[in-house]
Scaffold this motif. Structure first.
Motif, PDB file in Angstrom:
ATOM      1  N   PHE A 161       0.757  68.046 -11.478  1.00  0.00           N
ATOM      2  CA  PHE A 161       1.855  67.162 -11.861  1.00  0.00           C
ATOM      3  C   PHE A 161       3.203  67.760 -11.463  1.00  0.00           C
ATOM      4  CE2 PHE A 161       4.985  66.554 -15.309  1.00  0.00           C
ATOM      5  CZ  PHE A 161       5.214  65.202 -15.214  1.00  0.00           C
ATOM      6  N   ALA A 162       3.365  69.075 -11.654  1.00  0.00           N
ATOM      7  CA  ALA A 162       4.615  69.738 -11.270  1.00  0.00           C
ATOM      8  C   ALA A 162       4.827  69.705  -9.764  1.00  0.00           C
ATOM      9  CB  ALA A 162       4.614  71.179 -11.775  1.00  0.00           C
ATOM     10  N   LEU A 163       3.746  69.882  -9.016  1.00  0.00           N
ATOM     11  CA  LEU A 163       3.867  69.829  -7.558  1.00  0.00           C
ATOM     12  C   LEU A 163       4.245  68.431  -7.077  1.00  0.00           C
ATOM     13  CD1 LEU A 163       0.840  72.047  -6.463  1.00  0.00           C
ATOM     14  CD2 LEU A 163       3.257  72.508  -6.045  1.00  0.00           C
ATOM     15  N   VAL A 164       3.624  67.410  -7.665  1.00  0.00           N
ATOM     16  CA  VAL A 164       3.946  66.032  -7.278  1.00  0.00           C
ATOM     17  C   VAL A 164       5.398  65.715  -7.610  1.00  0.00           C
ATOM     18  CG1 VAL A 164       3.433  63.606  -7.748  1.00  0.00           C
ATOM     19  CG2 VAL A 164       1.565  65.247  -7.495  1.00  0.00           C
ATOM     20  N   GLY A 165       5.851  66.147  -8.780  1.00  0.00           N
ATOM     21  CA  GLY A 165       7.228  65.878  -9.156  1.00  0.00           C
ATOM     22  C   GLY A 165       8.250  66.616  -8.318  1.00  0.00           C
ATOM     23  N   ALA A 166       7.814  67.686  -7.652  1.00  0.00           N
ATOM     24  CA  ALA A 166       8.747  68.442  -6.822  1.00  0.00           C
ATOM     25  C   ALA A 166       9.161  67.673  -5.568  1.00  0.00           C
ATOM     26  CB  ALA A 166       8.121  69.777  -6.427  1.00  0.00           C
TER      27      ALA A 166
ATOM     28  N   VAL B  94      -0.146  56.754 -11.494  1.00  0.00           N
ATOM     29  CA  VAL B  94       1.066  56.110 -12.006  1.00  0.00           C
ATOM     30  C   VAL B  94       2.300  56.952 -11.683  1.00  0.00           C
ATOM     31  CG1 VAL B  94       2.240  55.294 -14.077  1.00  0.00           C
ATOM     32  CG2 VAL B  94      -0.213  54.942 -13.832  1.00  0.00           C
ATOM     33  N   VAL B  95       2.176  58.273 -11.813  1.00  0.00           N
ATOM     34  CA  VAL B  95       3.294  59.165 -11.489  1.00  0.00           C
ATOM     35  C   VAL B  95       3.676  59.038 -10.022  1.00  0.00           C
ATOM     36  CG1 VAL B  95       4.011  61.565 -11.323  1.00  0.00           C
ATOM     37  CG2 VAL B  95       2.771  60.786 -13.324  1.00  0.00           C
ATOM     38  N   VAL B  96       2.657  59.043  -9.155  1.00  0.00           N
ATOM     39  CA  VAL B  96       2.929  58.936  -7.715  1.00  0.00           C
ATOM     40  C   VAL B  96       3.600  57.601  -7.394  1.00  0.00           C
ATOM     41  CG1 VAL B  96       1.868  58.818  -5.437  1.00  0.00           C
ATOM     42  CG2 VAL B  96       1.083  60.512  -7.101  1.00  0.00           C
ATOM     43  N   GLY B  97       3.090  56.515  -7.994  1.00  0.00           N
ATOM     44  CA  GLY B  97       3.707  55.216  -7.761  1.00  0.00           C
ATOM     45  C   GLY B  97       5.134  55.156  -8.265  1.00  0.00           C
ATOM     46  N   GLY B  98       5.365  55.699  -9.462  1.00  0.00           N
ATOM     47  CA  GLY B  98       6.722  55.714  -9.998  1.00  0.00           C
ATOM     48  C   GLY B  98       7.661  56.565  -9.161  1.00  0.00           C
ATOM     49  N   ALA B  99       7.152  57.718  -8.671  1.00  0.00           N
ATOM     50  CA  ALA B  99       7.989  58.565  -7.825  1.00  0.00           C
ATOM     51  C   ALA B  99       8.322  57.872  -6.512  1.00  0.00           C
ATOM     52  CB  ALA B  99       7.276  59.888  -7.562  1.00  0.00           C
ATOM     53  N   ALA B 100       7.346  57.172  -5.938  1.00  0.00           N
ATOM     54  CA  ALA B 100       7.599  56.444  -4.689  1.00  0.00           C
ATOM     55  C   ALA B 100       8.649  55.361  -4.899  1.00  0.00           C
ATOM     56  CB  ALA B 100       6.291  55.845  -4.178  1.00  0.00           C
TER      57      ALA B 100
ATOM     58  N   VAL C 224       9.116  58.147 -15.745  1.00  0.00           N
ATOM     59  CA  VAL C 224       7.698  58.094 -15.390  1.00  0.00           C
ATOM     60  C   VAL C 224       7.056  59.468 -15.568  1.00  0.00           C
ATOM     61  CG1 VAL C 224       6.068  57.702 -13.508  1.00  0.00           C
ATOM     62  CG2 VAL C 224       7.970  56.123 -13.853  1.00  0.00           C
ATOM     63  N   ASN C 225       7.732  60.503 -15.118  1.00  0.00           N
ATOM     64  CA  ASN C 225       7.183  61.853 -15.244  1.00  0.00           C
ATOM     65  C   ASN C 225       7.108  62.291 -16.699  1.00  0.00           C
ATOM     66  OD1 ASN C 225       6.917  63.613 -12.469  1.00  0.00           O
ATOM     67  ND2 ASN C 225       8.333  61.910 -12.232  1.00  0.00           N
ATOM     68  N   LEU C 226       8.127  61.981 -17.463  1.00  0.00           N
ATOM     69  CA  LEU C 226       8.140  62.376 -18.865  1.00  0.00           C
ATOM     70  C   LEU C 226       7.030  61.675 -19.647  1.00  0.00           C
ATOM     71  CD1 LEU C 226       9.685  64.152 -20.840  1.00  0.00           C
ATOM     72  CD2 LEU C 226      11.162  62.190 -21.346  1.00  0.00           C
ATOM     73  N   GLY C 227       6.808  60.397 -19.340  1.00  0.00           N
ATOM     74  CA  GLY C 227       5.726  59.674 -19.999  1.00  0.00           C
ATOM     75  C   GLY C 227       4.366  60.260 -19.701  1.00  0.00           C
ATOM     76  N   CYS C 228       4.145  60.655 -18.465  1.00  0.00           N
ATOM     77  CA  CYS C 228       2.865  61.255 -18.095  1.00  0.00           C
ATOM     78  C   CYS C 228       2.676  62.605 -18.780  1.00  0.00           C
ATOM     79  CB  CYS C 228       2.787  61.408 -16.582  1.00  0.00           C
ATOM     80  SG  CYS C 228       1.215  62.073 -15.994  1.00  0.00           S
ATOM     81  N   ALA C 229       3.750  63.396 -18.862  1.00  0.00           N
ATOM     82  CA  ALA C 229       3.650  64.696 -19.521  1.00  0.00           C
ATOM     83  C   ALA C 229       3.317  64.546 -20.999  1.00  0.00           C
ATOM     84  CB  ALA C 229       4.969  65.456 -19.355  1.00  0.00           C
ATOM     85  N   MET C 230       3.828  63.497 -21.641  1.00  0.00           N
ATOM     86  CA  MET C 230       3.521  63.266 -23.049  1.00  0.00           C
ATOM     87  C   MET C 230       2.113  62.719 -23.244  1.00  0.00           C
ATOM     88  SD  MET C 230       7.199  61.611 -24.147  1.00  0.00           S
ATOM     89  CE  MET C 230       6.683  61.297 -25.825  1.00  0.00           C
ATOM     90  N   LEU C 231       1.602  61.999 -22.249  1.00  0.00           N
ATOM     91  CA  LEU C 231       0.263  61.420 -22.355  1.00  0.00           C
ATOM     92  C   LEU C 231      -0.835  62.445 -22.128  1.00  0.00           C
ATOM     93  CD1 LEU C 231      -1.716  58.933 -22.369  1.00  0.00           C
ATOM     94  CD2 LEU C 231      -1.314  58.810 -19.892  1.00  0.00           C
TER      95      LEU C 231
ATOM     96  N   ALA D 104       4.976  53.051 -19.054  1.00  0.00           N
ATOM     97  CA  ALA D 104       4.548  53.506 -20.373  1.00  0.00           C
ATOM     98  C   ALA D 104       3.364  52.685 -20.878  1.00  0.00           C
ATOM     99  CB  ALA D 104       5.717  53.417 -21.357  1.00  0.00           C
ATOM    100  N   GLY D 105       3.399  51.362 -20.623  1.00  0.00           N
ATOM    101  CA  GLY D 105       2.265  50.538 -21.007  1.00  0.00           C
ATOM    102  C   GLY D 105       1.000  50.935 -20.283  1.00  0.00           C
ATOM    103  N   LEU D 106       1.093  51.248 -19.018  1.00  0.00           N
ATOM    104  CA  LEU D 106      -0.085  51.694 -18.269  1.00  0.00           C
ATOM    105  C   LEU D 106      -0.626  53.011 -18.839  1.00  0.00           C
ATOM    106  CD1 LEU D 106       1.015  50.854 -14.603  1.00  0.00           C
ATOM    107  CD2 LEU D 106      -0.703  49.673 -15.994  1.00  0.00           C
ATOM    108  N   TYR D 107       0.266  53.910 -19.248  1.00  0.00           N
ATOM    109  CA  TYR D 107      -0.194  55.159 -19.859  1.00  0.00           C
ATOM    110  C   TYR D 107      -0.978  54.879 -21.143  1.00  0.00           C
ATOM    111  CZ  TYR D 107       2.871  57.806 -16.724  1.00  0.00           C
ATOM    112  OH  TYR D 107       3.458  58.355 -15.622  1.00  0.00           O
TER     113      TYR D 107
END
Length: 495
Positions: free
Chosen positions: A135-140, A89-95, A109-116, A61-64
Motif C-alpha cells: 500500500f505504501a509503495l502504491v501510494g508513493a 480501490v486504492v489504485v483506482g482512486g490514485a489514478a 482513498v488511501n486513508l480509508g484503505c489504511a483504516m479498513l 468508502a462505501g466500496l471499502y
C-alpha cells in the motif's frame, strides 16, 4: 453524511429482515459505484472539483464497507482476496486523483484503505504488515509524480504502526526482521526521491524518519552483538544512501546524518550497558565530531558535543574525583579500561574544541563550548594518566607517576593556550585568560595536592615541569611584547 445515511439504511433493513445479505451487499456496491460515477461526471464541470471529490471519496468508502462485509462479516471472500480488492480501490482512486490532479481525493482513498485493512486481517499480523508495505509503495506513485506532500505520512504511518504492533513481546522471528527492514527501505528510498524534488518538504523528511522506528525498535529487541551490528548497518546504509542520492539539500543531509547518528547511539547505548564502559559512547562522539570537521553540519556538532557530555559523565561514574585523589581507591578501581576510555575521551574533547572553534552557527556559544571541551579533556587526561601510571607501576609509585603526568598535561595545555594567544592576536585575550587559568589550576594542584600526596621524586619532577613551562612561556611573551614595542617605535608617524 451520505455514507452515514446509507449505512443506517442497510442496518435498519438487516435488523428488520427486510433484505437478505446478498441484496444488502449488492445494493451497497451499486450505490457506491453510482456515487463514484456521479463524482466522475461532476469533476469536469466548472467548480465541480470539490463536489466530485466528496462524491468519489464517499463512493470509495462505501466500496471499502462492502469489501469488509464480504470478507469479515459473511466470510464470502478470503482475506487475501479482500485485501486485493481494497488495493484495487486504492489504485483506482490514485489514478483518478492523478488524472484530475486532486491531492485530497488520493488522501481520502488511501486513508480509508489504511483504516479498513486491520479489520480485514483481524488485527496486527504479518498479512497486515505485508499489505500496508505494498500500500505504501502504491501510494508513493502519485505522491512522487505530483509532489503531494500529505500522501507521504498517509501511506507510511499505517505500515509503521502495524509493524510496531506486530512485533512480539518474546523472541523476534525472521518475519519481523524482514518487515522492519522493508519498511525502512521503502521509507528511505521514497523519502530520498522526494528530497530530490522537494528539498525543503518537512513532511517528506519527517515521514522518512518515522520509517526508521520499527527497525530501531527491532534492534533494541535483538541480543548482542547482533543488535549492535544491526544498528551499525542501519547507520552505514543511511550514509551510503545519502551519498548515492547526491546532490541533496542541507535539510535532507542533516536528517540522514541525524538518523545515522541515532542508530549509532542505540548501538553504543546497548554496548555501554552490556560492557559497563563509557568507551562506546565516546567513540560515537569522535565519529560525529570528525564528521563535522570533515563537512560542517550543525546536527553533527550538537550531537557530538552532547554525546561527549554523556560519555564524560559516564567516565566520571567509572573514575570519580575521589577515586583519582585517593591512592587506595585508585589502586583498586582504576584499570586498563579507564586508560583506554580516558584517552578516547581526550581525543573526543580535542575534536570537540576544534569543531566549536570553527563553528559559525554556534559562534555566540563558542567560548562556553570550548571551555567545556577543555575541562572534559583535562579530566579525561587526568583519569587516563593516573590509571596509566598504575598500570606501569602498581602501587604508590604508579599513583605518583600518574599524578605527575596529569599535572604535566594541565601545564602543557595552559602553555598551548598561551601560544595560541601569541600567534592569533584576534583571540589573544581569550587564549591568555584560558592559559593563565590552566596554569593557575596546575599550580594549585601542585601546591595543594602534589606536595602532600606525591613522593619526593615525583614531587620534584612536577615542580620542574611546571617551572620550565612557566619560564618558557614568560620568555616567549616578553620577547613578543618587546618585538611589538620595537615595531611601533619604528613605524612612520611615531615620535
Amino acid at each position: 453524511m451520505t455514507l452515514v445515511g446509507v449505512v443506517l439504511l442497510l442496518v435498519i433493513a438487516a435488523q428488520n429482515g427486510l433484505l437478505g445479505p446478498q441484496v444488502r451487499v449488492a445494493g451497497g456496491a451499486l450505490l457506491s459505484a453510482a456515487l463514484v460515477a456521479a463524482g466522475v461526471r461532476v469533476m469536469d464541470r466548472p467548480g465541480g472539483r470539490l463536489g466530485g471529490t466528496a462524491l468519489m471519496g464517499t463512493g470509495a468508502a462505501g466500496l471499502y464497507l462492502v469489501i469488509l462485509a464480504m470478507t469479515t462479516f459473511y466470510d464470502w471472500l478470503p482475506t487475501v482476496a479482500g485485501l486485493a480488492l481494497a488495493l484495487g480501490v486504492v489504485v483506482g482512486g490514485a489514478a483518478a486523483a492523478m488524472h484530475w490532479r486532486v491531492q485530497m481525493l488520493a488522501v481520502v482513498v488511501n486513508l480509508g484503505c489504511a483504516m479498513l485493512a486491520p479489520a480485514l486481517t483481524g488485527g496486527a499480523n504479518a498479512t497486515l504488515v505485508a499489505f500496508l508495505v505494498v500500500f505504501a509503495l502504491v501510494g508513493a506513485v502519485p505522491e512522487l509524480r505530483h509532489q503531494w506532500s500529505w500522501l507521504a505520512p498517509v501511506r507510511t504511518v499505517p505500515a509503521v504502526f502495524a509493524a510496531m504492533a506486530a512485533i512480539p513481546s518474546g523472541r523476534l522471528a525472521a518475519a519481523e526482521l524482514v518487515a522492519s527492514s522493508v519498511i525502512l527501505l521503502v521509507g528511505l528510498g521514497t523519502g530520498l526521491v522526494a528530497a530530490r524534488t522537494r528539498p525543503h518538504d518537512v513532511l517528506a523528511l519527517g515521514t522518512m524518519a518515522i520509517a526508521y522506528v520499527p527497525a530501531l525498535l527491532t534492534g533494541a529487541r535483538l541480543d548482542l552483538p547482533l543488535a549492535a551490528v544491526w544498528c551499525v548497518a542501519i547507520s552505514v546504509g543511511s550514509v551510503a544512501a545519502g551519498v548515492l542520492a547526491r546532490p541533496l539539500a542541507r535539510p535532507a543531509q542533516s536528517t540522514l546524518l541525524g538518523l545515522a547518528a541515532l542508530s549509532l547511539l542505540e548501538a553504543t547505548s546497548l554496548l555501554t550497558i552490556e560492557l559497563d564502559s563509557a568507551l562506546p559512547v565516546l567513540l560515537l562522539a569522535i565519529v560525529l565530531l570528525a564528521a563535522d570537521l570533515t563537512r560542517p553540519d550543525l546536527v553533527a556538532q550538537v550531537g557530538g558535543q552532547t554525546v561527549l557530555l554523556v560519555g564524560v559523565l559516564l567516565l566520571g561514574v567509572t573514575a570519580p574525583v575521589d577515586v583519582l585523589a585517593l591512592e587506595s581507591r585508585a589502586v583498586s578501581d582504576l584499570g586498563a579500561a579507564v586508560v583506554l576510555s580516558g584517552l578516547v575521551a581526550l581525543v573526543a574533547a580535542v575534536l570537540g574544541g576544534l569543531s566549536a572553534w570553527r563553528s559559525r552557527e554556534l559562534a555566540e556559544l563558542r567560548g562556553t563550548i570550548v571551555g567545556f571541551d577543555v575541562v572534559a579533556g583535562l579530566y579525561a587526561a587526568s583519569a587516563a594518566f593516573i590509571a596509566l601510571g598504575l598500570q606501569i607501576l602498581p602501587g604508590t609509585d604508579g599513583f605518583a607517576l600518574g599524578h605527575f603526568l596529569a599535572t604535566a598535561a594541565w601545564t602543557a595545555t595552559g602553555f598551548g593556550a598561551l601560544q595560541v594567544g601569541l600567534h592569533r592576536p584576534a583571540y589573544a585575550r581569550v587564549a591568555l585568560t584560558a592559559g593563565l587559568a590552566l596554569v593557575a589550576a596546575a599550580l594549585s594542584k601542585l601546591f595543594l595536592f602534589d606536595l602532600a600526596a606525591l613522593s619526593g621524586l615525583a614531587r620534584a619532577g612536577a615542580f620542574l615541569v611546571v617551572g620550565v613551562a612557566l619560564l618558557v612561556a614568560g620568555t616567549r611573551y616578553a620577547r613578543s611584547f618587546a618585538d611589538r614595542d620595537q615595531s611601533h617605535e619604528g613605524s612612520p608617524g611615531t615620535a
